[in-house]
Design an enzyme around this catalytic site. Structure first.
Site, PDB file in Angstrom:
ATOM      1  N   LYS A  60       0.859  -1.193   0.000  1.00 16.90           N
ATOM      2  CA  LYS A  60       0.000   0.000   0.000  1.00 16.90           C
ATOM      3  C   LYS A  60       0.887   1.233   0.000  1.00 16.90           C
ATOM      4  CE  LYS A  60      -4.508   0.888   0.064  1.00 16.90           C
ATOM      5  NZ  LYS A  60      -5.527   0.159  -0.692  1.00 16.90           N
ATOM      6  N   ASP A  94      -6.814   4.647  -4.811  1.00 18.13           N
ATOM      7  CA  ASP A  94      -7.511   4.476  -3.542  1.00 18.13           C
ATOM      8  C   ASP A  94      -8.180   5.834  -3.281  1.00 18.13           C
ATOM      9  OD1 ASP A  94      -7.625   2.430  -1.128  1.00 18.13           O
ATOM     10  OD2 ASP A  94      -7.357   4.379  -0.201  1.00 18.13           O
TER      11      ASP A  94
END
Length: 447
Positions: free
Chosen positions: A128, A168
């Site tokens: 991430k 995201d």
């Protein structure tokens, strides 16, 4: 030392080594709690420091991102990429641009991503990244300059066989375009597989935009079916109004349900007659305005700056906004008002207390690492298309997504039953996701 003592000792050590990262602590605690069952039944998973290695990222990158705003003033943000686990394949996970971003949040998201990606059955590891940059209120030129500066550093650490970021919160098609353009310029080649969520004319995949929201609904549909119910005639609350929420609403209403409320950070909108999804897309995706604009343009909708979206009577709740948005009090409101199913569209939107309430009140609950895996699953399908220089139809890709989400539900349901916790999809998701990664790690040695 018994399993309880082993896990407690390790968790206390993790707290000391990762101070000031509550979201990461929360994510690890939930998984470790489920893994106690596995370690008792299959003690070989405690060998070779497996749990310690699983909870320690392979690599954590923090870097400076300088850029110049429209007034000619130099701004400095902080960039992150946590490459958590590559046992199953290249690191895969989104980039988040939001002022709340810090190392702890990126680590929590990366840790969750390991198990989510494992559950898809596709060969992708967990990672991430992101920045504390806030795209809201910035011009397109400012966002472009920031993305170019961010990618100038990030490009050293990514690649289609190494690490494949996606979008995201705060990173949509516009940002992916700027990021990819800078990568292509620096790499001096069109390496489509380095980013997912790309535009359709330059390596993107059909269904990727819809994938997380659609996938959430496909898994929830399987959960409903397992308990003899369907979406037909159901009342559904969807928190959020970003990409995941919008396409969850679209698919829910296609299946015969009515979305009775949605929200953003300014408040929530009650929609007793359902949501005009096309109007909401225009407001949020084209005009980039707040949900108050929806209320002023759609008859029958009312805006609430106070109170809780979870207070409305409903059958299904789909939290799709952000982490820890649904706490114990909200969970009790849902239970008191007849909600029977909850599935997470966001990453860890339910607090531990909320999850306990769902268990106590017999609400069927699907955690995000299973329920919102549709986005990363379709990203992996985009990677497949890039690798083969191919482009699949919407129908074919959507069918692949639907089958992946149905298989995830069957897997977590069967795993929960195998370990004596029938119907506990949190335990099922944690154990099923863990075992695949753990087996790969043990096979590959202590690395």
């Amino acid at each position: 030392m018994n399993v309880e003592e082993q896990v407690s000792t390790y968790y206390n050590m993790l707290l000391k080594r990762n101070a000031g990262e509550p979201e990461f602590h929360q994510a690890v605690a939930e998984v470790l709690d489920s893994l106690k069952i596995v370690l008792k039944k299959d003690p070989h998973y405690a060998d070779y420091g497996l749990i310690q290695r699983l909870c320690e990222p392979e690599r954590q990158l923090i870097f400076r991102v300088p850029w110049v705003d429209d007034q000619g003033v130099v701004q400095v943000n902080r960039g992150f990429r946590v490459q958590f686990n590559s046992a199953l394949g290249p690191y895969k996970g989104g980039l988040r641009f939001h002022p709340s971003v810090n190392l702890g949040i990126i680590k929590f998201l990366g840790f969750e991503q390991i198990f989510k990606n494992s559950l898809t059955g596709l060969p992708i590891g967990g990672g991430k990244g992101g920045s504390d940059f806030d795209p809201k209120g910035k011009s397109d030129a400012e966002i472009m300059r920031f993305c170019q500066s961010f990618m100038t550093e990030l490009q050293r650490h990514i690649g289609e066989y190494r690490d494949v970021p996606a979008g995201d919160i705060g990173v949509g098609g516009r940002e992916i375009g700027y990021l990819f353009g800078q990568y292509r310029r620096l790499a001096n080649q069109h390496e489509s597989g380095v980013l997912t969520g790309k535009g359709l004319t330059w390596g993107g995949s059909l269904v990727r935009t819809e994938a997380t929201g659609y996938g959430l609904v496909y898994l929830t549909k399987e959960m409903l079916k397992s308990h003899g119910e369907t979406f037909e005639g159901a009342k559904v609350i969807v928190s959020g109004s970003g990409n995941v929420a919008i396409y969850a609403m679209e698919k829910v209403q296609e299946l015969g349900a009515t979305v009775i409320a949605f929200s953003d950070s300014s408040g929530w909108v009650e929609t007793p007659n359902g949501v005009d999804v096309e109007k909401l897309k225009e407001i949020k995706e084209v005009r980039r305005e707040r949900v108050t604009s929806y209320v002023s343009e759609v008859e029958g909708a009312t805006f609430h700056a106070e109170g809780s979206i979870w207070s409305l009577p409903c059958d299904v709740a789909l939290p799709c906004a952000t982490q820890n948005e649904l706490d114990g009090e909200a969970a009790r409101l849902l239970a008191d008002n007849g909600c029977r199913f909850v599935a997470e569209g966001a990453n860890m939107p339910s607090t531990p207390e909320a999850i306990e309430v769902f268990r106590e009140r017999k609400i069927h609950f699907a955690p995000g690492k299973a329920a919102n895996a549709g986005g990363v699953a379709t990203s992996a399908l985009e990677m497949q298309q890039n690798a083969s220089r191919d482009s699949w139809s919407f129908e074919y890709t959507d069918d692949r997504l639907h089958k992946i989400m149905a298989n995830i539900f069957k897997t977590i349901e069967a795993t929960a039953a195998e370990y004596g916790h029938d119907g506990d999809y949190v335990i099922g998701a944690n154990i099923a996701g863990f075992k695949k990664v753990a087996d790969a790690m043990l096979a590959q040695g202590v690395i």
